[in-house]
Design an enzyme around this catalytic site. Structure first.
Site, PDB file in Angstrom:
ATOM      1  N   SER A  85       1.974  -6.457   8.219  1.00  0.00           N
ATOM      2  CA  SER A  85       1.491  -5.170   8.720  1.00  0.00           C
ATOM      3  C   SER A  85       0.112  -5.193   9.382  1.00  0.00           C
ATOM      4  O   SER A  85      -0.361  -4.146   9.813  1.00  0.00           O
ATOM      5  CB  SER A  85       1.472  -4.154   7.565  1.00  0.00           C
ATOM      6  N   GLY A 108      -6.560  -7.066  23.404  1.00  0.00           N
ATOM      7  CA  GLY A 108      -5.525  -6.082  23.743  1.00  0.00           C
ATOM      8  C   GLY A 108      -5.601  -4.806  22.932  1.00  0.00           C
ATOM      9  O   GLY A 108      -4.594  -4.130  22.735  1.00  0.00           O
ATOM     10  N   THR A 166       6.046   2.707  12.956  1.00  0.00           N
ATOM     11  CA  THR A 166       4.643   3.009  13.254  1.00  0.00           C
ATOM     12  C   THR A 166       4.488   3.625  14.636  1.00  0.00           C
ATOM     13  O   THR A 166       5.291   3.340  15.543  1.00  0.00           O
ATOM     14  CB  THR A 166       3.810   1.707  13.170  1.00  0.00           C
ATOM     15  N   ASP A 167       3.425   4.408  14.808  1.00  0.00           N
ATOM     16  CA  ASP A 167       3.142   4.969  16.139  1.00  0.00           C
ATOM     17  C   ASP A 167       2.732   3.880  17.126  1.00  0.00           C
ATOM     18  O   ASP A 167       2.744   4.108  18.343  1.00  0.00           O
ATOM     19  CB  ASP A 167       2.057   6.059  16.048  1.00  0.00           C
ATOM     20  N   GLU A 168       2.383   2.692  16.614  1.00  0.00           N
ATOM     21  CA  GLU A 168       1.917   1.627  17.508  1.00  0.00           C
ATOM     22  C   GLU A 168       3.012   1.153  18.460  1.00  0.00           C
ATOM     23  O   GLU A 168       2.724   0.513  19.463  1.00  0.00           O
ATOM     24  CB  GLU A 168       1.375   0.439  16.700  1.00  0.00           C
ATOM     25  N   LEU A 210       5.981 -10.325  -2.552  1.00  0.00           N
ATOM     26  CA  LEU A 210       4.608 -10.502  -3.049  1.00  0.00           C
ATOM     27  C   LEU A 210       3.836 -11.487  -2.173  1.00  0.00           C
ATOM     28  O   LEU A 210       3.387 -12.551  -2.630  1.00  0.00           O
ATOM     29  CB  LEU A 210       4.608 -10.933  -4.527  1.00  0.00           C
ATOM     30  N   ILE A 230      13.237 -10.252   1.918  1.00  0.00           N
ATOM     31  CA  ILE A 230      14.267  -9.456   2.619  1.00  0.00           C
ATOM     32  C   ILE A 230      15.076 -10.305   3.596  1.00  0.00           C
ATOM     33  O   ILE A 230      16.109  -9.857   4.074  1.00  0.00           O
ATOM     34  CB  ILE A 230      13.665  -8.230   3.363  1.00  0.00           C
ATOM     35  N   ASN A 244      -1.906   6.109  11.445  1.00  0.00           N
ATOM     36  CA  ASN A 244      -2.670   5.267  10.511  1.00  0.00           C
ATOM     37  C   ASN A 244      -2.782   5.927   9.140  1.00  0.00           C
ATOM     38  O   ASN A 244      -3.322   7.017   9.029  1.00  0.00           O
ATOM     39  CB  ASN A 244      -4.097   5.065  11.037  1.00  0.00           C
ATOM     40  N   ASN A 245      -2.294   5.247   8.124  1.00  0.00           N
ATOM     41  CA  ASN A 245      -2.377   5.776   6.761  1.00  0.00           C
ATOM     42  C   ASN A 245      -3.737   5.440   6.143  1.00  0.00           C
ATOM     43  O   ASN A 245      -4.333   4.407   6.447  1.00  0.00           O
ATOM     44  CB  ASN A 245      -1.320   5.121   5.880  1.00  0.00           C
ATOM     45  N   TYR A 288       2.360  -7.477  16.448  1.00  0.00           N
ATOM     46  CA  TYR A 288       2.797  -6.613  15.335  1.00  0.00           C
ATOM     47  C   TYR A 288       3.612  -5.439  15.859  1.00  0.00           C
ATOM     48  O   TYR A 288       4.734  -5.189  15.402  1.00  0.00           O
ATOM     49  CB  TYR A 288       1.578  -6.098  14.546  1.00  0.00           C
ATOM     50  N   PHE A 322       0.824  -1.220   0.000  1.00  0.00           N
ATOM     51  CA  PHE A 322       0.000   0.000   0.000  1.00  0.00           C
ATOM     52  C   PHE A 322       0.862   1.276   0.000  1.00  0.00           C
ATOM     53  O   PHE A 322       0.825   2.069  -0.953  1.00  0.00           O
ATOM     54  CB  PHE A 322      -0.906  -0.064   1.243  1.00  0.00           C
ATOM     55  N   THR A 382       9.850 -11.621   9.379  1.00  0.00           N
ATOM     56  CA  THR A 382      10.011 -10.542   8.393  1.00  0.00           C
ATOM     57  C   THR A 382      10.383  -9.222   9.063  1.00  0.00           C
ATOM     58  O   THR A 382      11.336  -8.547   8.654  1.00  0.00           O
ATOM     59  CB  THR A 382       8.712 -10.373   7.572  1.00  0.00           C
ATOM     60  N   LYS A 441       7.636  -4.431  15.355  1.00  0.00           N
ATOM     61  CA  LYS A 441       8.112  -3.153  14.792  1.00  0.00           C
ATOM     62  C   LYS A 441       9.014  -2.435  15.793  1.00  0.00           C
ATOM     63  O   LYS A 441      10.043  -1.856  15.417  1.00  0.00           O
ATOM     64  CB  LYS A 441       6.925  -2.257  14.401  1.00  0.00           C
TER      65      LYS A 441
END
Ligand code: NAD
Length: 323
Positions: free
Chosen positions: A88, A272, A123-125, A40, A65, A176-177, A147, A14, A103, A151
């Site tokens: 993600s 959570g 991410t802000d998470e 992919l 990767i 969040n995008n 997740y 995305f 990953t 990160k």
């Protein structure tokens, strides 16, 4: 003009694909070549890169990767890495965390071992959840989902390569995008496509969870400011400046679809589930002049219209992922 060769990981997803399309588009810097490295997975979609596929400064490599030999060979021909590749989706990390650790943590470390200059998209998470105020970059990391923990781990590994090896590492933590080409498992595209199909939308709990929404154009703007002008070893928050509860967001989406609250199904809350995220963007604003430009109401209406007009993009994805 010197050309910078950038390896973009996760460039079929995305945000990564929007970054690549933007940089190779008419408003791009012009002095770059881009190689996308992408495995992919279910979230990676080659069609997202169709607009740049024949661009002379674009190349696509299908790969992982975590593949040390592939990464070492590829990185040797590039000056910079912009790292988007990740598992993600929080809900998937609750069902099974192994891919997220592999990953997001090991994959990031594999890239760092080979890199010269590294922009790590986080991410802000990673900060956890907060009731009031906003997180500056100096706040401690208190991630709650697998997740977010993966990160946060990759952020720390990346920053350790700066401190230990002097690698030019820059970390961004965005909110969040939203926007077009977003995989239809995430809340906005899931709700929009359900509503377009006349189906109900699943709202977690009471819908009180608050998120800051960042348009992908503004995210790309922030990333480019950090890539070109940020300081090595530093973390930069990137936010959109629009905080909404999921209930408020749902109201806006129902309005756009001309639907009512009978189209909402209240489902048990996510395990959570963090209540609120909010990033303090003072640092990137003061140092690099970042300002989110996209008005949320307009951006959301454009996003809704894009999904309405691009069924051929999302219908097969939804069908395949059984959403
Ligand atoms: P996405 O899920 O849409 O895309 C991820 C891409 O990475 C896919 O193309 C996938 O094929 C690829 N990928 C996954 N595993 C890989 C591997 N092992 N090797 C190579 N490629 C692999 O994700 P997104 O929403 O575009 O997010 C991009 C980055 O931004 C992620 O690092 C994510 O953590 C971060 N982020 C996203 C958001 C958001 O709102 N979407 C918010 C904050 C941060």
């Amino acid at each position: 003009m010197t050309t910078t060769r950038i390896l973009v990981t996760g460039g079929a997803g995305f945000i990564g694909s929007h970054y690549v399309r933007t940089l190779l588009g008419p408003a791009g810097p012009g002095d770059i070549e881009i190689t996308v490295l992408d495995k992919l997975t279910y979230a990676g979609n080659p069609a997202n890169l169709d607009p740049v596929r024949s661009h002379p400064a674009f190349r696509f490599v299908h790969g992982d990767i975590c593949d040390t030999r592939l990464v070492a060979g590829l990185v040797a021909g590039h000056e910079q890495i912009v790292h988007f590749a990740a598992e993600s989706h929080v809900d998937r990390s609750i069902l099974g965390a192994a891919e997220f650790i592999t990953t997001n943590v090991l994959g990031t470390q594999t890239l760092l071992d080979a890199a010269l200059r590294f922009l790590h998209v986080s991410t802000d998470e990673v900060y956890g959840s907060l009731a009031e105020g906003s997180w500056p970059e100096s706040d401690p990391l208190r991630p709650n989902s697998p997740y977010a923990a993966s990160k946060a781990s990759s952020d720390l590994v990346a920053l350790s390569y700066h401190r230990t090896h002097g690698l030019d590492v820059r970390v961004t933590r965005c909110s969040n995008n939203y926007g077009h080409h977003h995989f239809p498992e995430k809340v906005i595209p899931l709700f929009v496509t359900n509503l377009l199909d006349g189906h109900r939308v699943p709202l977690y709990g009471e819908g009180l969870n608050v998120r800051d929404w960042l348009h992908i154009d503004d995210h790309v703007q922030g990333l480019e400011l950090v890539r070109t002008g940020g300081r090595p070893g530093e973390v930069y928050n990137i936010g959109g400046g629009t905080e909404l509860s999921n209930k408020e967001l749902t109201t806006l989406l129902l309005d756009l679809a001309g639907a009512g609250w009978d189209s909402v199904e209240h489902v048990p809350d996510r395990l959570g589930h963090d209540l609120r995220y909010s990033v303090d963007c003072t640092k990137i604003s003061r140092e690099l002049g970042y300002r989110p430009r996209k008005d949320f109401t307009q951006g959301l209406a454009e996003t809704f219209a894009w999904y309405r007009d691009h069924r051929a993009w999302w219908e097969p994805l939804k069908h395949k992922a059984a959403l």
